[in-house]
Design an enzyme around this catalytic site. Structure first.
Site, PDB file in Angstrom:
ATOM      1  N   SER A 299     -48.076  46.261 -17.783  1.00 25.47           N
ATOM      2  CA  SER A 299     -47.357  46.491 -19.163  1.00 25.47           C
ATOM      3  C   SER A 299     -48.149  47.457 -20.087  1.00 25.47           C
ATOM      4  O   SER A 299     -47.686  48.395 -20.847  1.00 25.47           O
ATOM      5  CB  SER A 299     -46.568  45.641 -19.539  1.00 25.47           C
ATOM      6  OG  SER A 299     -45.766  44.894 -18.572  1.00 25.47           O
TER       7      SER A 299
ATOM      8  N   THR B  71     -47.162  52.960  -4.851  1.00 20.49           N
ATOM      9  CA  THR B  71     -46.284  53.456  -3.822  1.00 20.49           C
ATOM     10  C   THR B  71     -46.816  54.598  -3.069  1.00 20.49           C
ATOM     11  O   THR B  71     -47.143  55.501  -3.519  1.00 20.49           O
ATOM     12  CB  THR B  71     -44.737  53.552  -4.551  1.00 20.49           C
ATOM     13  OG1 THR B  71     -44.421  52.325  -5.065  1.00 20.49           O
ATOM     14  CG2 THR B  71     -43.760  53.750  -3.369  1.00 20.49           C
TER      15      THR B  71
ATOM     16  N   GLY C 129     -24.154  29.702   4.010  1.00 18.91           N
ATOM     17  CA  GLY C 129     -25.401  29.686   4.782  1.00 18.91           C
ATOM     18  C   GLY C 129     -25.757  30.932   5.657  1.00 18.91           C
ATOM     19  O   GLY C 129     -26.841  31.401   5.834  1.00 18.91           O
TER      20      GLY C 129
ATOM     21  N   GLU D  46     -41.651  50.643 -12.652  1.00 18.31           N
ATOM     22  CA  GLU D  46     -41.353  51.629 -13.499  1.00 18.31           C
ATOM     23  C   GLU D  46     -41.130  51.042 -15.092  1.00 18.31           C
ATOM     24  O   GLU D  46     -40.572  51.266 -15.785  1.00 18.31           O
ATOM     25  CB  GLU D  46     -40.112  52.585 -13.255  1.00 18.31           C
ATOM     26  CG  GLU D  46     -40.640  53.364 -11.882  1.00 18.31           C
ATOM     27  CD  GLU D  46     -39.900  54.652 -11.784  1.00 18.31           C
ATOM     28  OE1 GLU D  46     -39.555  55.174 -12.761  1.00 18.31           O
ATOM     29  OE2 GLU D  46     -40.103  55.257 -10.629  1.00 18.31           O
TER      30      GLU D  46
HETATM   31  N1  COS Z   1     -42.214  60.012 -24.796  1.00 15.92           N
HETATM   32  C1  COS Z   1     -43.356  60.752 -25.400  1.00 15.92           C
HETATM   33  N2  COS Z   1     -44.136  60.073 -26.221  1.00 15.92           N
HETATM   34  C2  COS Z   1     -44.342  58.753 -26.083  1.00 15.92           C
HETATM   35  C3  COS Z   1     -43.056  57.839 -25.590  1.00 15.92           C
HETATM   36  C4  COS Z   1     -42.173  58.603 -24.781  1.00 15.92           C
HETATM   37  N3  COS Z   1     -41.205  58.108 -24.246  1.00 15.92           N
HETATM   38  N4  COS Z   1     -43.485  56.680 -25.912  1.00 15.92           N
HETATM   39  C5  COS Z   1     -44.334  56.617 -26.639  1.00 15.92           C
HETATM   40  N5  COS Z   1     -44.956  57.897 -26.783  1.00 15.92           N
HETATM   41  C6  COS Z   1     -46.051  58.135 -27.709  1.00 15.92           C
HETATM   42  C7  COS Z   1     -45.793  57.484 -29.025  1.00 15.92           C
HETATM   43  O1  COS Z   1     -45.158  58.170 -29.709  1.00 15.92           O
HETATM   44  C8  COS Z   1     -47.452  57.380 -29.411  1.00 15.92           C
HETATM   45  O2  COS Z   1     -47.872  58.664 -29.793  1.00 15.92           O
HETATM   46  P1  COS Z   1     -48.266  58.743 -31.405  1.00 15.92           P
HETATM   47  O3  COS Z   1     -49.602  57.878 -31.818  1.00 15.92           O
HETATM   48  O4  COS Z   1     -48.804  60.241 -31.398  1.00 15.92           O
HETATM   49  O5  COS Z   1     -47.119  58.546 -32.481  1.00 15.92           O
HETATM   50  C9  COS Z   1     -48.112  57.021 -28.188  1.00 15.92           C
HETATM   51  O6  COS Z   1     -47.315  57.586 -27.220  1.00 15.92           O
HETATM   52  C10 COS Z   1     -48.457  55.513 -27.869  1.00 15.92           C
HETATM   53  O7  COS Z   1     -47.210  54.991 -28.127  1.00 15.92           O
HETATM   54  P2  COS Z   1     -46.953  53.473 -28.424  1.00 15.92           P
HETATM   55  O8  COS Z   1     -47.825  53.011 -29.530  1.00 15.92           O
HETATM   56  O9  COS Z   1     -45.586  52.885 -28.457  1.00 15.92           O
HETATM   57  O10 COS Z   1     -47.797  52.664 -27.014  1.00 15.92           O
HETATM   58  P3  COS Z   1     -48.027  51.102 -26.623  1.00 15.92           P
HETATM   59  O11 COS Z   1     -49.417  51.241 -26.081  1.00 15.92           O
HETATM   60  O12 COS Z   1     -47.378  50.393 -27.626  1.00 15.92           O
HETATM   61  O13 COS Z   1     -47.031  51.111 -25.304  1.00 15.92           O
HETATM   62  C11 COS Z   1     -45.149  50.770 -23.906  1.00 15.92           C
HETATM   63  C12 COS Z   1     -46.107  51.191 -25.196  1.00 15.92           C
HETATM   64  C13 COS Z   1     -45.441  48.923 -23.964  1.00 15.92           C
HETATM   65  C14 COS Z   1     -43.768  51.156 -23.978  1.00 15.92           C
HETATM   66  C15 COS Z   1     -45.796  51.465 -22.835  1.00 15.92           C
HETATM   67  O14 COS Z   1     -47.192  51.033 -22.399  1.00 15.92           O
HETATM   68  C16 COS Z   1     -44.959  51.312 -21.420  1.00 15.92           C
HETATM   69  O15 COS Z   1     -44.068  52.003 -21.088  1.00 15.92           O
HETATM   70  N6  COS Z   1     -45.491  50.201 -20.612  1.00 15.92           N
HETATM   71  C17 COS Z   1     -44.842  50.047 -19.157  1.00 15.92           C
HETATM   72  C18 COS Z   1     -45.632  50.831 -18.334  1.00 15.92           C
HETATM   73  C19 COS Z   1     -44.961  50.988 -16.850  1.00 15.92           C
HETATM   74  O16 COS Z   1     -43.649  51.501 -16.900  1.00 15.92           O
HETATM   75  N7  COS Z   1     -45.420  50.749 -15.856  1.00 15.92           N
HETATM   76  C20 COS Z   1     -45.086  51.039 -14.567  1.00 15.92           C
HETATM   77  C21 COS Z   1     -46.079  51.871 -13.768  1.00 15.92           C
HETATM   78  S1  COS Z   1     -45.090  52.958 -12.796  1.00 15.92           S
HETATM   79  S2  COS Z   1     -44.324  51.720 -11.215  1.00 15.92           S
END
Ligand code: COS
Length: 380
Positions: A131, A157, A340, A363
């Site tokens: 995450s 995958t 069952g 995802e």
């Molecule tokens: N589109 C474009 N930019 C995005 C974005 C999006 N959907 N989401 C975040 N950003 C940008 C933010 O705007 C920020 O940029 P700035 O610092 O320039 O403002 C930067 O990315 C960092 O964003 P944020 O501070 O929200 O990041 P975090 O480290 O808090 O992480 C989550 C956010 C938890 C939402 C992210 O790490 C996530 O999606 N984790 C899950 C990952 C995942 O899906 N893994 C599965 C792998 S594929 S099977």
């Protein structure tokens, strides 16, 4: 049920439903048992142009709507969830190039993805970074015209069969999310090694492996976007592909519902079909309502992407989260209706229940989807 589909989308739905039910569904059990996608499934999808649907025509695809692709993922997953994963994951490995590739990269890679001739994978997660993407440890150090990759990716995958993998790595360890860059890595590059294959609860036909990078040298021209933009490449990609996970969940739920409905009419207890009992009727009604709501959300999130030609972060996360929670509930209820027999591997509902679980996890877990939804709402 009414769904706002265009004439083309309706035709595709009908064509793919027939194709999936006649060619893919009969092999779903064998796919689960042998833990391998039959090559015929991939061939059938390639022959019908399913890999090129979301790729622009100038790069060898047919440039259809995001909604059309969601419908196709739903129908393929309804027939076989693992095959649905294969199709959806090709898009996960290809979208970074569509969204952030330069002209040369698009011309070089997209036509090969569109035909299904080459397999693309997406390597973001690591053993200690799921995450929390920004905490990844894989590094990419610049040496002349090359970046040297070192580290390990997890839960990838198709990582063992991919021709090209989009790899995210730290080009600057001091900058957190802003220190990540994305690379297109040819799996034949020395230093690219496939590791352990996971033995999974569900979607067993879909292969999931670890990838190791040991001084793996990637030319600077294979970087997607510029240095430090990798985190955003990953997030923008997931915004595009999460509706497909929702679509897969709807397909799995629909398959379980179809079986439960049929069984409720056939199975007799106390002198009548069990579907005549209100206890079962209420379950069937709730299952149908939930699937309908989930499908509307998935279609809406895909249409939001089409309408805005891009970002629909909140809709995508809502659709993925809601539909996958529904898929879990519906498949559990389907097993319950079968009693069952539902618990027996002789019937397919237990497989659907196992397959549904992953849609709440991959995802981005559904807890992460709720974080994304809430943070976006609070920001607005
Ligand atoms: N589109 C474009 N930019 C995005 C974005 C999006 N959907 N989401 C975040 N950003 C940008 C933010 O705007 C920020 O940029 P700035 O610092 O320039 O403002 C930067 O990315 C960092 O964003 P944020 O501070 O929200 O990041 P975090 O480290 O808090 O992480 C989550 C956010 C938890 C939402 C992210 O790490 C996530 O999606 N984790 C899950 C990952 C995942 O899906 N893994 C599965 C792998 S594929 S099977």
């Amino acid at each position: 049920m009414y769904y706002p589909l265009s004439e083309d989308e309706r035709m595709i739905q009908e064509m793919v439903r027939k194709l999936a039910q006649s060619e893919i569904a009969p092999r779903a059990r064998e796919t689960d048992e042998k833990e391998q996608i039959p090559p015929e499934n991939i061939r059938v999808m390639a022959e019908h142009g399913l890999f090129g649907m979301y790729i622009p025509p100038e790069y060898g695809g047919t440039g259809m709507s995001r909604l059309a692709f969601a419908i196709v993922v739903e129908e393929i997953s309804r027939a076989c969830a693992a095959t649905g994963t294969f199709l959806a994951d090709q898009s996960l490995g290809t979208y970074p190039i569509i969204l952030d590739g330069n002209e040369e990269q698009k011309r070089k890679y997209l036509p090969k993805s569109a035909t299904g001739e080459k397999i693309f994978a997406f390597a973001l997660s690591e053993p200690n970074s799921g995450s929390d993407v920004a905490s990844m440890q894989t590094t990419a150090d610049r040496e002349g015209d090359y970046y040297v990759l070192n580290g390990q990716k997890q839960w990838i995958t198709n990582g063992d069969i991919a021709d090209y993998v989009i790899v995210f790595a730290k080009t600057d360890k001091t900058k957190g999310a802003k220190g990540i860059s994305a690379f297109i890595v040819d799996s034949k590059t020395p230093g690219f090694r496939v590791g352990k294959k996971e033995l999974k609860m569900g979607i067993r036909g879909s292969s999931t492996v670890a990838l190791h990078f040991e001084n793996c040298r990637v030319h600077k021209d294979e970087m997607l976007g510029s240095e430090g933009e990798g985190f955003k490449v990953a997030m923008r990609t997931l915004d595009m592909t999460r509706p497909s996970v929702g679509a897969q969940a709807v397909g799995i739920a629909q398959a379980a519902f179809d079986l439960a409905l049929k069984y409720s009419k056939e199975r007799k207890q106390f002198g009548q079909p069990i579907g005549q009992f209100q206890g079962i009727q209420f379950m069937l009604a709730d299952m149908a309502m939930k699937i309908h709501a989930a499908r509307l959300m998935v279609y809406n999130s895909a249409q939001a992407i089409d309408a805005r030609q891009g970002r629909a972060t909140v809709e995508a996360s809502m659709a993925k989260c809601f539909a996958s929670d529904i898929a879990m509930e519906v498949t559990i209820d389907a097993v319950q209706i079968f009693g069952g027999y539902g618990y027996s591997r002789e019937y397919p509902v237990e497989r659907l229940m196992r397959d549904a679980k992953i849609t709440q996890i991959y995802e981005g877990t559904n807890q992460i989807q709720r974080v994304i939804i809430a943070e976006n709402l609070l920001r607005e």
